[in-house]
Design an enzyme around this catalytic site. Structure first.
Site, PDB file in Angstrom:
ATOM      1  CB  SER A 168      -0.860   0.001   1.263  1.00 48.90           C
ATOM      2  OG  SER A 168      -1.497   1.257   1.447  1.00 48.90           O
ATOM      3  CE1 TYR A 187      -3.662  -2.125   5.761  1.00 45.80           C
ATOM      4  CE2 TYR A 187      -3.295   0.167   5.167  1.00 45.80           C
ATOM      5  CZ  TYR A 187      -3.570  -1.131   4.800  1.00 45.80           C
ATOM      6  OH  TYR A 187      -3.747  -1.461   3.467  1.00 45.80           O
TER       7      TYR A 187
HETATM    8  P1  NDP Z   1     -11.407  -6.144   0.901  1.00 47.92           P
HETATM    9  O1  NDP Z   1     -11.791  -5.990   2.324  1.00 47.92           O
HETATM   10  O2  NDP Z   1     -12.432  -5.909  -0.134  1.00 47.92           O
HETATM   11  O3  NDP Z   1     -10.752  -7.585   0.672  1.00 47.92           O
HETATM   12  C1  NDP Z   1      -9.874  -8.146   1.598  1.00 47.92           C
HETATM   13  C2  NDP Z   1      -9.696  -9.626   1.318  1.00 47.92           C
HETATM   14  O4  NDP Z   1      -8.749 -10.145   2.281  1.00 47.92           O
HETATM   15  C3  NDP Z   1     -10.997 -10.396   1.472  1.00 47.92           C
HETATM   16  O5  NDP Z   1     -11.121 -11.354   0.456  1.00 47.92           O
HETATM   17  C4  NDP Z   1     -10.836 -11.080   2.819  1.00 47.92           C
HETATM   18  O6  NDP Z   1     -11.474 -12.348   2.830  1.00 47.92           O
HETATM   19  C5  NDP Z   1      -9.316 -11.295   2.863  1.00 47.92           C
HETATM   20  N1  NDP Z   1      -8.865 -11.485   4.239  1.00 47.92           N
HETATM   21  C6  NDP Z   1      -8.845 -10.584   5.246  1.00 47.92           C
HETATM   22  N2  NDP Z   1      -8.435 -11.182   6.384  1.00 47.92           N
HETATM   23  C7  NDP Z   1      -8.199 -12.479   6.072  1.00 47.92           C
HETATM   24  C8  NDP Z   1      -7.776 -13.602   6.820  1.00 47.92           C
HETATM   25  N3  NDP Z   1      -7.506 -13.551   8.148  1.00 47.92           N
HETATM   26  N4  NDP Z   1      -7.643 -14.798   6.194  1.00 47.92           N
HETATM   27  C9  NDP Z   1      -7.919 -14.889   4.873  1.00 47.92           C
HETATM   28  N5  NDP Z   1      -8.326 -13.868   4.110  1.00 47.92           N
HETATM   29  C10 NDP Z   1      -8.476 -12.673   4.713  1.00 47.92           C
HETATM   30  O7  NDP Z   1     -10.177  -5.136   0.712  1.00 47.92           O
HETATM   31  P2  NDP Z   1      -9.197  -4.854  -0.531  1.00 47.92           P
HETATM   32  O8  NDP Z   1      -9.543  -5.653  -1.711  1.00 47.92           O
HETATM   33  O9  NDP Z   1      -9.126  -3.384  -0.669  1.00 47.92           O
HETATM   34  O10 NDP Z   1      -7.825  -5.345   0.100  1.00 47.92           O
HETATM   35  C11 NDP Z   1      -6.941  -6.261  -0.525  1.00 47.92           C
HETATM   36  C12 NDP Z   1      -5.543  -5.884  -0.156  1.00 47.92           C
HETATM   37  O11 NDP Z   1      -5.230  -4.607  -0.701  1.00 47.92           O
HETATM   38  C13 NDP Z   1      -5.283  -5.779   1.341  1.00 47.92           C
HETATM   39  O12 NDP Z   1      -4.015  -6.356   1.636  1.00 47.92           O
HETATM   40  C14 NDP Z   1      -5.255  -4.276   1.594  1.00 47.92           C
HETATM   41  O13 NDP Z   1      -4.455  -3.930   2.706  1.00 47.92           O
HETATM   42  C15 NDP Z   1      -4.655  -3.787   0.292  1.00 47.92           C
HETATM   43  N6  NDP Z   1      -4.895  -2.392  -0.061  1.00 47.92           N
HETATM   44  C16 NDP Z   1      -6.157  -1.877  -0.134  1.00 47.92           C
HETATM   45  C17 NDP Z   1      -6.331  -0.540  -0.503  1.00 47.92           C
HETATM   46  C18 NDP Z   1      -7.680   0.098  -0.556  1.00 47.92           C
HETATM   47  O14 NDP Z   1      -7.749   1.359  -0.497  1.00 47.92           O
HETATM   48  N7  NDP Z   1      -8.760  -0.653  -0.707  1.00 47.92           N
HETATM   49  C19 NDP Z   1      -5.201   0.308  -0.883  1.00 47.92           C
HETATM   50  C20 NDP Z   1      -3.918  -0.347  -0.740  1.00 47.92           C
HETATM   51  C21 NDP Z   1      -3.789  -1.634  -0.376  1.00 47.92           C
HETATM   52  P3  NDP Z   1     -12.372 -12.921   4.033  1.00 47.92           P
HETATM   53  O15 NDP Z   1     -12.930 -11.760   4.779  1.00 47.92           O
HETATM   54  O16 NDP Z   1     -13.405 -13.763   3.340  1.00 47.92           O
HETATM   55  O17 NDP Z   1     -11.414 -13.726   4.815  1.00 47.92           O
HETATM   56  C1  8X3 Z   2      -5.065   1.424   1.940  1.00 49.05           C
HETATM   57  C2  8X3 Z   2      -4.788   2.826   1.545  1.00 49.05           C
HETATM   58  O1  8X3 Z   2      -4.265   5.149   2.434  1.00 49.05           O
HETATM   59  O2  8X3 Z   2      -6.209   4.023   3.343  1.00 49.05           O
HETATM   60  O3  8X3 Z   2      -3.873   0.736   2.099  1.00 49.05           O
HETATM   61  O4  8X3 Z   2      -4.011   3.323   3.963  1.00 49.05           O
HETATM   62  S1  8X3 Z   2      -4.816   3.847   2.891  1.00 49.05           S
END
Ligand code: NDP
Ligand code: 8X3
Length: 254
Positions: free
Chosen positions: A141, A154
């Site tokens: 991120s 985070y």
């Molecule tokens: P979502 O919440 O939409 O998706 C997160 C996914 O991670 C879900 O499929 C969830 O599945 C899975 N997950 C979370 N905890 C667990 C666990 N303990 N075991 C297995 N699976 C898990 O968020 P995003 O798609 O946005 O996030 C995906 C990645 O991108 C993350 O690593 C996030 O930090 C990163 N990210 C997101 C940004 C944003 O602004 N959205 C920006 C930068 C990075 P389930 O709950 O079914 O387990």
């Molecule tokens: C998710 C983006 O800026 O909310 O990783 O941390 S931010």
């Protein structure tokens, strides 16, 4: 158009929503086999119903269950031996100043974003090193580079992911394994709903008046990186919506 990922098999964590789901679908549409994981089995079943099970294998896997993570890849059938690992599963929990934040939230972010990720990565590395080609893509991120108030743990977990990706590159020099760290900015997924513990109004307000990144944007970046010729390694890539940029340093005045 020829399919870009025929004969490739991707293990994508966190396919039950957001980036992971979009990446899994994009890879399947482009000819790859996909192993998709997450905790919510009903969501995994819906994805399998939508995409079929010839090329998609879904498995309930909690990234914080380290013994299960350690043995997962070894349990996969012959037809689903991965040569791509996309470490996408992850989460932010809470947004509170460090002296008020929940230790439970901190622990779970560390267990998911760091421990689960490194255990799963460790489990594929011996086989990946012997392959004629293999890829590891880690979903970090911008929070790993640019800290912000109340981002504390985070941000720190994502800084870990970024540095782990770069250090893996160093270790894997001489092999055919490529490693990429993707660093997205603001993207509308379930990320904020999870961060604010189900307060959907608060989650929605994060994206108000902004054209944020979408899961399909990140799926496109991911598949375009994978489709580059095998001698090309994108080490890290930072992606933001046009409506997001950097702030000044904060100064407190007496
Ligand atoms: P979502 O919440 O939409 O998706 C997160 C996914 O991670 C879900 O499929 C969830 O599945 C899975 N997950 C979370 N905890 C667990 C666990 N303990 N075991 C297995 N699976 C898990 O968020 P995003 O798609 O946005 O996030 C995906 C990645 O991108 C993350 O690593 C996030 O930090 C990163 N990210 C997101 C940004 C944003 O602004 N959205 C920006 C930068 C990075 P389930 O709950 O079914 O387990
Ligand atoms: C998710 C983006 O800026 O909310 O990783 O941390 S931010």
């Amino acid at each position: 158009m020829p399919l870009r990922f025929e004969n490739r098999t991707a293990l994508v964590t966190g396919v039950t929503s957001g980036f992971g789901r979009a990446i899994a679908i994009a890879l399947l549409k482009d000819g790859a086999r996909v192993i998709g994981t997450g905790r919510r089995t009903d969501r995994l079943d819906s994805l399998a119903a939508e995409m079929g099970t010839d090329m998609l294998l879904t498995q309930t896997l909690d990234m914080t269950d380290l013994p299960a993570v350690d043995t997962f890849v070894a349990s996969l059938p012959e037809a689903f031996q991965p040569d791509i690992l996309i470490n996408n599963a992850g989460l932010a929990l809470g947004m509170a100043q460090a002296d008020e934040a929940s230790l439970e939230d901190w622990d779970r972010m560390i267990q998911t974003n760091i421990s689960g990720l490194v255990h799963l990565t460790r489990s594929v590395l011996p086989a990946f090193r012997t392959r004629s080609r293999a890829d590891i893509i880690n979903m970090s991120s911008i929070a790993g580079t640019y800290p912000y108030p109340s981002g504390n743990v985070y941000c720190a977990t994502k800084a870990f992911v970024t540095q782990f990706s770069l250090a893996l590159r160093a270790d894997l020099l001489g092999s055919n394994v490529r490693v990429t760290n993707i660093e997205p900015g603001m993207a509308e997924t379930e990320f904020s709903n999870v961060r604010f513990h189900g307060d959907d109004a608060k989650a929605d307000s994060v994206y108000q008046g902004v054209d944020p990144l979408t899961p399909d944007d990140i799926a496109r970046v991911t598949t375009d990186i994978l489709a580059l010729p095998p001698h090309v390694n994108i080490n890290r890539i930072e992606v933001m919506p046009v409506q997001q940029a950097f702030g000044p340093f904060a100064v407190t005045r007496r």
